[in-house]
Structures are given as C-alpha cells and as structure tokens.
Design an enzyme around this catalytic site. Structure first.
Site, PDB file in Angstrom:
ATOM      1  N   SER A 208      17.938  26.082   1.440  1.00  0.00           N
ATOM      2  CA  SER A 208      16.678  26.824   1.392  1.00  0.00           C
ATOM      3  C   SER A 208      16.882  28.216   0.801  1.00  0.00           C
ATOM      4  O   SER A 208      17.964  28.797   0.896  1.00  0.00           O
ATOM      5  CB  SER A 208      16.111  26.934   2.801  1.00  0.00           C
ATOM      6  N   VAL A 211      18.004  30.839   3.594  1.00  0.00           N
ATOM      7  CA  VAL A 211      19.437  30.874   3.941  1.00  0.00           C
ATOM      8  C   VAL A 211      20.239  31.346   2.728  1.00  0.00           C
ATOM      9  O   VAL A 211      21.212  32.098   2.864  1.00  0.00           O
ATOM     10  CB  VAL A 211      19.923  29.497   4.454  1.00  0.00           C
ATOM     11  N   GLU A 229      21.660  26.983  -5.366  1.00  0.00           N
ATOM     12  CA  GLU A 229      20.636  25.995  -5.754  1.00  0.00           C
ATOM     13  C   GLU A 229      19.636  25.954  -4.610  1.00  0.00           C
ATOM     14  O   GLU A 229      19.956  25.454  -3.527  1.00  0.00           O
ATOM     15  CB  GLU A 229      21.261  24.605  -5.948  1.00  0.00           C
ATOM     16  N   CYS A 263      14.389  18.883  -3.914  1.00  0.00           N
ATOM     17  CA  CYS A 263      14.146  20.238  -4.443  1.00  0.00           C
ATOM     18  C   CYS A 263      13.371  20.182  -5.750  1.00  0.00           C
ATOM     19  O   CYS A 263      12.672  21.121  -6.095  1.00  0.00           O
ATOM     20  CB  CYS A 263      15.467  20.968  -4.623  1.00  0.00           C
ATOM     21  N   GLU A 356       6.978  25.359  -0.072  1.00  0.00           N
ATOM     22  CA  GLU A 356       7.742  24.133  -0.313  1.00  0.00           C
ATOM     23  C   GLU A 356       7.640  23.282   0.962  1.00  0.00           C
ATOM     24  O   GLU A 356       8.221  23.626   1.996  1.00  0.00           O
ATOM     25  CB  GLU A 356       9.204  24.450  -0.610  1.00  0.00           C
TER      26      GLU A 356
END
Ligand code: TAP
Length: 454
Positions: A208, A211, A229, A263, A356
């Site tokens: 995420s 984080v 990523e 993602c 998201e």
C-alpha cells in the site's frame, strides 16, 4: 518463535501453522545472508546463470504443487495460480541470462584507462504483499540474485506458503545456503528489521502507498536504495469510436481479475457519453457471466477475497442505497465472497471513485471528449496502469502520452509482461521492475581509472 495459523479464504478452514519470525531471528538471517553474499558474488557468471536455470527448472517441476498451494492459501482460481507459478519459472529463466551480460564500459581518458563495473549491492530485502505472492516475489528475487546479491524475503503474513516452498526449491536446485531466505512473519517485525538493519542495502517493497511512505522514511535514515510498487486507481477509457463489444467484454477481466485485488485493476471505467448506453448494455451480461466460486475448479474465473476484514473494508464502498447498476454472483456459505459489482453513476468526490478499493467493485463515469477523458483519468494521486480503447491511432498515442501512468494498454486489457518495464507514476511508486533494465536497480556502477603512465 511464535507460530500462527494460515486460513483458506474459500473455506475459512486452517491450512497450515507457520512460524512467525522474530526480530532477533531476522537479524540472524540477515547476518547469514551477508556472509553468503561474499561467496555468491564471486561465483563465476556462467555458474550463477546455471544455478538460476536449475532453480527455474525446479520451480517448473513443482508448478502444479505451487499452484495448488496458492489455491489453498490465497483462494486464487487454479488456472490463475498455474499461470503465477509459471511466471516464477519464466522470470528466473529471463534473469538467468543476466549474470553473463553485466557488462561495464571502457571510457576514453588521457593517461590511462577508465572502466566501469556493475557491482552487486549486498543483501536485498523483499517485502511482498498478499495479492500475488508468487509473481511479485519473483520480480525482485530473480534480478537481485542474478546481479550477485543475496535475498531475504518477507512474504505477507497471510500468504507465506508458496514463498516458503520456493525457498526450499532454491536449495533443492543447488543454490548455496542463505543466498535466498524466506522469513514468514509480520511487517511490523520482520519488515521493519529489513528496513532498519544497516546490512540490508536495498528494499523492494510492494504494497500500500501508506506503508510505502513509512518504508521510504525508514530507508532515508540510511540512504538505503528502494524500489516502491504501490497502489493504483487506474482508468479504462473507452472512446465512442472503439470496438465497444470487445471493450465491454474484456472490461470485467481488467478489474475483477484476482477478485479486484490487483494493483493494476482498471477500477474506473470512463466511457464517452455517446457510447455509454451501448457499453452498459454489453457490460451487464459480461459481468453477470463471470464464474465466481470454488477456486479448485479449472473453469472458475474469480475466487474469494483474502480475509473477513478485507471483505468488510470492500463492503463499505457498497453501502445500502449505493448506486449499484448491476452485480454478478457469489457463493453463499463459508468463504470471503463478494460479487462483482458495478456502480454507476458515481460522482467524482465519492469514496468508491477516489479510493483504491482492492476488491471487485468498479465505477462507470461518462466523459465528453478527449480532453475531458484525460482530465478525469489523471484526477487521482495514483498512476500505475490503465487502458485506452479507440480505433484512432493518433488519439491512442496522444492519450497514452497524456495519461500520467506507468503501464498502459491500447485496445487490450492487460499490460504486464516480465520482459517489459513495470512501475508507477505519482504515488503508485518509485523505480521500475522487470524488463532488461531491472538489473540497474540491483547494482551500483563503480568507476575505476587505471593509469598507463610508466
Ligand atoms: P500492505 O499492508 O502495505 O503490506 C505489504 C507488505 O508490507 C506485507 O508483507 C506487510 O506485512 C508488510 N508491512 C506492513 N507494514 C509494514 C511496516 N511497517 N514495515 C515493513 N513492512 C510492512 O499491503 P497489502 O494490503 O498486503 O497489499 C495491498 C496493497 O499492495 C494495495 O495497495 C496494492 O495496490 C498494492 N500492490 C501494489 C502492487 C504494485 S506492483 N504496484 C502489486 C500488488 C499490490 P504484513 O503481512 O504483516 O501485513
């Protein structure tokens, strides 16, 4: 060492008990990796390549076992899990060619010779999320090992089983001990130690954005190399001049693959207003025909969500009275099921439009013209993926250049290939994985001048 139980998300039944690695055990593994790296970097390039090819062959020989393990641990449909195990093999094969191609430069200088070397970094820490445990592990592991680094990997707490098995397969393939170690456990324990331990010279984090921001701050203290990523909220832009039948038929696969826990999910469908009615008429049967259910069956297309708490988070985006245009099906009974859900119309401030969701929920928003489509597509802090549907090649290129995102597909719903670069713009990440340049992220250039003076 404490241990914890891993659940099957399709049945809610225990699958296995896994040791949770402590902070001290993480330090010990990092120390072993540091020692192993001195020998691993000295393995002749051709021998390192052979070992990686043997590792790939070992994964291939156990692909079905790995796939079945992922079905149990992550609830992925078995067809998808087979592809994921194959991806680990292919990524290892691809980067097995790299050790013999870590080529430096000779630069003309006066009075001597200037040469560069691509040196490995040392110990690399991989922090992997739960949504694609096998592919994402391999994207960092394979190029890091090929470049002469050793790797300590932390799979997500909920989905460690395939990574642990891949760690065993590395040893069975002949990789020296401690060159590739897998430490199941918590992000707050193992992940934090990898970030803060000075012998870990690089972190590859996939997860995420929240984080990722903390990890970036942690790495800054040691100027530690970092690839991030992170999250996405990608647009699937459908122009009226497109093949609307194909755009509508593939749109569910662009967002509901892995139950939307992707993602790259194209979770905002933007449709030119003049084609909206036709598109929605075609999207409805496509969504309703997705086969959601038992992930052990070969024809299942969508499995459950990963956990009860994640399902509760996803459900918050579809409260009573939400503008549900239509939904697919989901099994009743045990398992963290959630039906594919299409929300329309959705205003630009709505949480389902901005956040998201990481579940099988997609919004549909009309746009007027090209400029409007680009503005809506870019109206997000993320920039990972996206698709453009049009029959006008000039428009396809103009819009692809204007959308602020790292990976786009034109007249196709997917854009991830291990031999092409992958990564995000804006808050979707930092750096690129995959493709021929990935080795740059796991080496440093050393510049050496050699005098030829007598
Ligand atoms: P996160 O909660 O961020 O967790 C990712 C990994 O980081 C897990 O292994 C987690 O361990 C660990 N972690 C958590 N807190 C940590 C900390 N303070 N220090 C070090 N490590 C820590 O993400 P997630 O929920 O697993 O995955 C979903 C997110 O990943 C989504 O936002 C998704 O978009 C993103 N994602 C991005 C990509 C790419 S390629 N851009 C691919 C897949 C997923 P625990 O297991 O203990 O939580």
């Amino acid at each position: 060492m404490t241990s914890y139980t891993v659940l099957n998300p399709a049945t809610e039944q225990p699958v296995s008990t896994v040791p949770g690695t402590s902070s001290e055990e993480t330090d010990a593994a990092i120390a072993r990796a540091e020692v192993a790296q001195r020998a691993w970097r000295s393995v002749a390039p051709g021998d390192r390549a052979s070992l990686l090819r043997a590792f790939a062959a070992q994964v291939d020989a156990h692909a079905e076992e790995l796939a079945r393990l992922e079905v149990e641990n992550s609830g992925h449909p078995v067809g998808a899990a087979r592809w994921e195990a194959g991806q680990v093999r292919d990524v290892l094969q691809y980067y097995a060619a790299a050790p013999e191609r870590l080529i430096g430069k000779q630069i003309p200088v006066a009075g001597g010779l200037n040469v560069t070397f691509a040196e490995p970094l040392g110990v690399v820490g991989l922090i992997v999320p739960w949504n694609f445990p096998m592919p994402i592990l391999s994207w960092g592991m394979a190029p890091a090992l090929a470049a002469g680094n050793t790797v300590v990997a932390k799979p997500a707490e909920m989905t460690p089983l395939t990574a642990m098995r891949i760690g065993e397969l590395a040893l069975e393939a002949g990789l020296p001990e401690h060159v590739f170690q897998v430490l199941p456990g918590k992000g707050s324990v193992v992940g934090q130690r990898l970030v803060h331990h000075p012998a870990v010279r690089k972190i590859v984090f996939t997860g995420s954005t929240e984080v990722g921001q903390q990890i970036m701050a942690g790495c800054a203290k040691q100027v530690k190399r970092l690839t991030l990523e992170l999250g996405g909220k990608s647009a699937n832009i459908v122009f009226a001049d497109a093949d609307i039948e194909r755009a509508a038929a593939t749109a569910p696969y662009a967002v509901f693959d892995n139950a939307g826990q992707d993602c790259c999910a194209r979770s905002r469908i933007l449709v030119q207003r003049s084609a909206l009615e036709k598109f929605m008429g075609l999207l409805e049967p496509a969504v309703k025909s997705i086969r959601v259910g038992d992930p052990t069956l070969a024809d299942t297309e969508m499995g459950p969500l990963i956990s009860a708490s994640h399902r509760a988070n996803v459900a918050k985006y579809v409260p009573d009275g939400a503008p549900v245009a239509f939904r697919g099906s989901a099994p009743a009974g045990p398992g963290y099921w959630f039906p594919p859900t299409v929300l329309a119309p959705i205003g630009s401030g709505a949480p389902a439009y901005t956040d998201e969701i990481f579940g099988p929920v997609v919004t549909v928003t009309p746009f007027e013209d090209e400029a409007d489509a680009i503005e809506i597509a870019n109206d997000t802090p993320y920039g990972l993926s996206g698709s453009i549907w049009t029959s006008n090649i000039g428009r396809a290129i103009r819009v692809a250049r204007a959308v602020e995102t790292g990976n786009l597909s034109v007249n196709s719903h997917s854009s991830v290939r291990y031999w092409t670069p992958f990564g995000g713009f804006k808050q979707s990440g930092l750096g690129r994985e995959l493709g021929p340049d990935a080795l740059d992220a796991f080496t440093e250039t050393k510049n050496v001048f050699i005098s030829t003076q007598e």
